[in-house]
Design an enzyme around this catalytic site. Sequence first.
Site, PDB file in Angstrom:
ATOM      1  CE  LYS A   1      -1.884   1.632   4.007  1.00  0.00           C
ATOM      2  NZ  LYS A   1      -1.649   3.070   4.229  1.00  0.00           N
ATOM      3  CG  ASN A   2       2.389   2.754   3.557  1.00  0.00           C
ATOM      4  OD1 ASN A   2       1.201   2.999   3.365  1.00  0.00           O
ATOM      5  ND2 ASN A   2       2.908   2.634   4.768  1.00  0.00           N
TER       6      ASN A   2
ATOM      7  NE  ARG B   1      -7.914  10.692   8.603  1.00  0.00           N
ATOM      8  CZ  ARG B   1      -8.608   9.581   8.581  1.00  0.00           C
ATOM      9  NH1 ARG B   1      -8.063   8.470   8.145  1.00  0.00           N
ATOM     10  NH2 ARG B   1      -9.849   9.558   8.992  1.00  0.00           N
TER      11      ARG B   1
ATOM     12  CB  CYS C   1      -5.419  10.446  10.872  1.00  0.00           C
ATOM     13  SG  CYS C   1      -3.850   9.836  11.474  1.00  0.00           S
TER      14      CYS C   1
ATOM     15  NE  ARG D   1      -0.043  10.441   9.301  1.00  0.00           N
ATOM     16  CZ  ARG D   1      -0.411   9.203   9.052  1.00  0.00           C
ATOM     17  NH1 ARG D   1      -1.508   8.732   9.578  1.00  0.00           N
ATOM     18  NH2 ARG D   1       0.328   8.432   8.283  1.00  0.00           N
ATOM     19  N   PRO D   2       0.493  16.575  10.869  1.00  0.00           N
ATOM     20  CG  PRO D   2       2.393  17.311  12.014  1.00  0.00           C
ATOM     21  CD  PRO D   2       1.315  16.283  12.059  1.00  0.00           C
ATOM     22  CB  ILE D   3       1.223  18.309   5.466  1.00  0.00           C
ATOM     23  CG1 ILE D   3       0.146  19.398   5.416  1.00  0.00           C
ATOM     24  CG2 ILE D   3       0.593  16.929   5.467  1.00  0.00           C
ATOM     25  CD1 ILE D   3      -0.605  19.425   4.090  1.00  0.00           C
ATOM     26  CG  ASP D   4       5.250  20.947   9.880  1.00  0.00           C
ATOM     27  OD1 ASP D   4       4.711  19.819   9.879  1.00  0.00           O
ATOM     28  OD2 ASP D   4       6.258  21.214  10.552  1.00  0.00           O
ATOM     29  CG  LEU D   5       8.461  18.474   8.176  1.00  0.00           C
ATOM     30  CD1 LEU D   5       8.978  17.108   8.584  1.00  0.00           C
ATOM     31  CD2 LEU D   5       9.514  19.544   8.472  1.00  0.00           C
TER      32      LEU D   5
ATOM     33  CG  ASP E   1       2.864   1.605   9.600  1.00  0.00           C
ATOM     34  OD1 ASP E   1       2.450   2.459  10.407  1.00  0.00           O
ATOM     35  OD2 ASP E   1       2.967   1.819   8.375  1.00  0.00           O
TER      36      ASP E   1
ATOM     37  CB  ILE F   1       6.726   7.152  14.533  1.00  0.00           C
ATOM     38  CG1 ILE F   1       8.030   6.341  14.450  1.00  0.00           C
ATOM     39  CG2 ILE F   1       6.449   7.860  13.208  1.00  0.00           C
ATOM     40  CD1 ILE F   1       9.272   7.127  14.092  1.00  0.00           C
TER      41      ILE F   1
ATOM     42  NE  ARG G   1      -6.939   4.076   5.690  1.00  0.00           N
ATOM     43  CZ  ARG G   1      -5.989   4.324   6.581  1.00  0.00           C
ATOM     44  NH1 ARG G   1      -6.234   4.179   7.856  1.00  0.00           N
ATOM     45  NH2 ARG G   1      -4.801   4.740   6.200  1.00  0.00           N
TER      46      ARG G   1
HETATM   47  C1  UD1 Z   1       4.035   7.006   6.327  1.00  0.00           C
HETATM   48  C2  UD1 Z   1       3.196   5.758   6.159  1.00  0.00           C
HETATM   49  C3  UD1 Z   1       2.673   5.275   7.505  1.00  0.00           C
HETATM   50  C4  UD1 Z   1       3.825   5.111   8.490  1.00  0.00           C
HETATM   51  C5  UD1 Z   1       4.677   6.385   8.562  1.00  0.00           C
HETATM   52  C6  UD1 Z   1       5.917   6.226   9.424  1.00  0.00           C
HETATM   53  C7  UD1 Z   1       2.239   6.045   3.944  1.00  0.00           C
HETATM   54  C8  UD1 Z   1       1.028   6.271   3.123  1.00  0.00           C
HETATM   55  N1  UD1 Z   1       2.077   6.057   5.285  1.00  0.00           N
HETATM   56  O1  UD1 Z   1       3.166   8.010   6.841  1.00  0.00           O
HETATM   57  O2  UD1 Z   1       2.012   4.027   7.312  1.00  0.00           O
HETATM   58  O3  UD1 Z   1       3.305   4.844   9.773  1.00  0.00           O
HETATM   59  O4  UD1 Z   1       5.101   6.756   7.234  1.00  0.00           O
HETATM   60  O5  UD1 Z   1       6.684   5.174   8.971  1.00  0.00           O
HETATM   61  O6  UD1 Z   1       3.313   5.818   3.427  1.00  0.00           O
HETATM   62  N2  UD1 Z   1       5.511  14.983  10.561  1.00  0.00           N
HETATM   63  C9  UD1 Z   1       5.524  16.333  10.833  1.00  0.00           C
HETATM   64  N3  UD1 Z   1       5.383  17.204   9.788  1.00  0.00           N
HETATM   65  C10 UD1 Z   1       5.241  16.788   8.502  1.00  0.00           C
HETATM   66  C11 UD1 Z   1       5.238  15.416   8.232  1.00  0.00           C
HETATM   67  C12 UD1 Z   1       5.369  14.520   9.294  1.00  0.00           C
HETATM   68  O7  UD1 Z   1       5.654  16.748  11.981  1.00  0.00           O
HETATM   69  O8  UD1 Z   1       5.121  17.640   7.602  1.00  0.00           O
HETATM   70  C13 UD1 Z   1       5.645  14.015  11.681  1.00  0.00           C
HETATM   71  C14 UD1 Z   1       4.388  13.138  11.846  1.00  0.00           C
HETATM   72  O9  UD1 Z   1       3.424  13.763  12.638  1.00  0.00           O
HETATM   73  C15 UD1 Z   1       4.949  11.897  12.486  1.00  0.00           C
HETATM   74  C16 UD1 Z   1       6.358  11.805  11.894  1.00  0.00           C
HETATM   75  O10 UD1 Z   1       6.641  13.076  11.344  1.00  0.00           O
HETATM   76  O11 UD1 Z   1       5.037  12.080  13.876  1.00  0.00           O
HETATM   77  C17 UD1 Z   1       6.510  10.761  10.812  1.00  0.00           C
HETATM   78  O12 UD1 Z   1       5.567  10.983   9.803  1.00  0.00           O
HETATM   79  P1  UD1 Z   1       5.811  10.599   8.290  1.00  0.00           P
HETATM   80  O13 UD1 Z   1       7.093   9.854   8.142  1.00  0.00           O
HETATM   81  O14 UD1 Z   1       5.585  11.806   7.458  1.00  0.00           O
HETATM   82  O15 UD1 Z   1       4.624   9.561   8.031  1.00  0.00           O
HETATM   83  P2  UD1 Z   1       3.625   9.549   6.804  1.00  0.00           P
HETATM   84  O16 UD1 Z   1       4.352   9.811   5.541  1.00  0.00           O
HETATM   85  O17 UD1 Z   1       2.429  10.360   7.133  1.00  0.00           O
END
Ligand code: UD1
Length: 418
Positions: A22-23, A92, A116, A121-125, A305, A327, A397
């Site tokens: 999936k990922n 998401r 979620c 689940r921030p996307i600031d990065l 996961d 995480i 999912r």
């Molecule tokens: C992906 C996987 C998910 C897995 C996770 C960690 C997919 C679709 N999902 O999720 O199954 O559990 O990797 O291995 O591939 N963060 C920030 N700001 C950001 C982005 C992330 O603070 O802009 C934080 C998140 O809140 C979290 C950490 O970084 O605490 C890791 O998140 P990230 O590696 O981005 O996970 P996803 O890509 O969302």
Amino acid sequence: MSCFAVTGGKKLSGEVTIQGAKNSVLPILAATLLSRGQCVLENCPRLRDVMASIQILQSLGCRTWWQGNALSVDTTYISGAVIPDTLMREMRSSAIFLGAMLARCGEAELSYPGGCELGPRPIDLHLGGLRQLGADIEEEGGRLRCKSAKLRGCDIALSLPSVGATENLMLAACGAEGTTRILHAAREPEIVELQAFLRLCGAEVSGAGSDCVVIRGGKPLHGCSHRVRADRIVTATYLCGAAAAGGEVFLRQARADDLTAVVTVLREAGCEIRKDAAGIFCGRKGKLRAVSTVRTAPYPGFPTDAQSVLMAALLCGEGTTVFEENIFENRYRHVSELCRMGGDIRVLGRVAVVNGVRHLHGAAVESTDLRGGAALCVAGLSAEGRTQVGGIHHIQRGYADLPGDLRALGADVVQEDE
Ligand code: UD1
């Protein structure tokens, strides 16, 4: 309501072919937008999140069709750059479309994915990196409006190795002029697979699997054919199932090199695990034992996961195992349900302490997230009597057919619809 009914206490015996990951496939589906042509994804799992991504691609004007397990996506023509709210809510990780849409159309509009089940689940990065590449992003009333007359390559240093941000920026950088270096990048196998897909489309990407990914952007990309690799978390789930129930299983197409941290822990717990070119064999004949502290960490550390399914397996392990979740904030929601089945688990902040018990008993329990739901099924395999796992839409999912796979491994699991 539908549920998965697991009648536990049977040793496992059998083999199953592991579904595509999936990922891996979700960012690759977004990446198809970069090529003006037809991409074929073989071994594509039929999952709710994949179906949601297909709907997003269709809403943008792409054509998609299935032939068996091969999904074709034709992105020659695109009619829009707006993802409707209803589709964003379905999945998401749809923020992953931002980078690809910006690269392809120079604009993108979608609603903010928000939180979620695992916490905020921030996307600031993602957004910070896209701004560095030259995107103009406005956030208003839960909508994101992004525009870029021209994206320009640059150095982007991530403050933490986010998987989604690394992928999003790789896709945007393919459409940026010049060279982009993503520093402190995530090193997960899914990043390596995205790089492989992009290269098949003609992109110049290198470094995936290390902490610096380099993209020389601006090249026109074309369609390709790619085989999606086996899902390492589904593999981990069935390995933990065999650890919990005992017996011997063979997981066809599974790749042990993606799962070193999980395999190491399961061996410590008393499982015998062997790998060959066709897959992974896992057996447990003796008692299951507690293991030294399990700390989730970015790859190649222990995957967050797989934390819940390992915890479910160790509920009946002899001794005490400490888990540390590093995480996500809210990743112990399966704990109260596991306790209803007789598990002895105490949670304090990011730490969970599991004291092995002699027996688990079947109960009616509710999934609150994807991997938490899978953990309840794993616990059900070793519990006495019947476990009814509700909230199966969460599990669907990420697992194309969890009951069917577990039956192939000799377990008694059926879906019951009311
Ligand atoms: C992906 C996987 C998910 C897995 C996770 C960690 C997919 C679709 N999902 O999720 O199954 O559990 O990797 O291995 O591939 N963060 C920030 N700001 C950001 C982005 C992330 O603070 O802009 C934080 C998140 O809140 C979290 C950490 O970084 O605490 C890791 O998140 P990230 O590696 O981005 O996970 P996803 O890509 O969302």
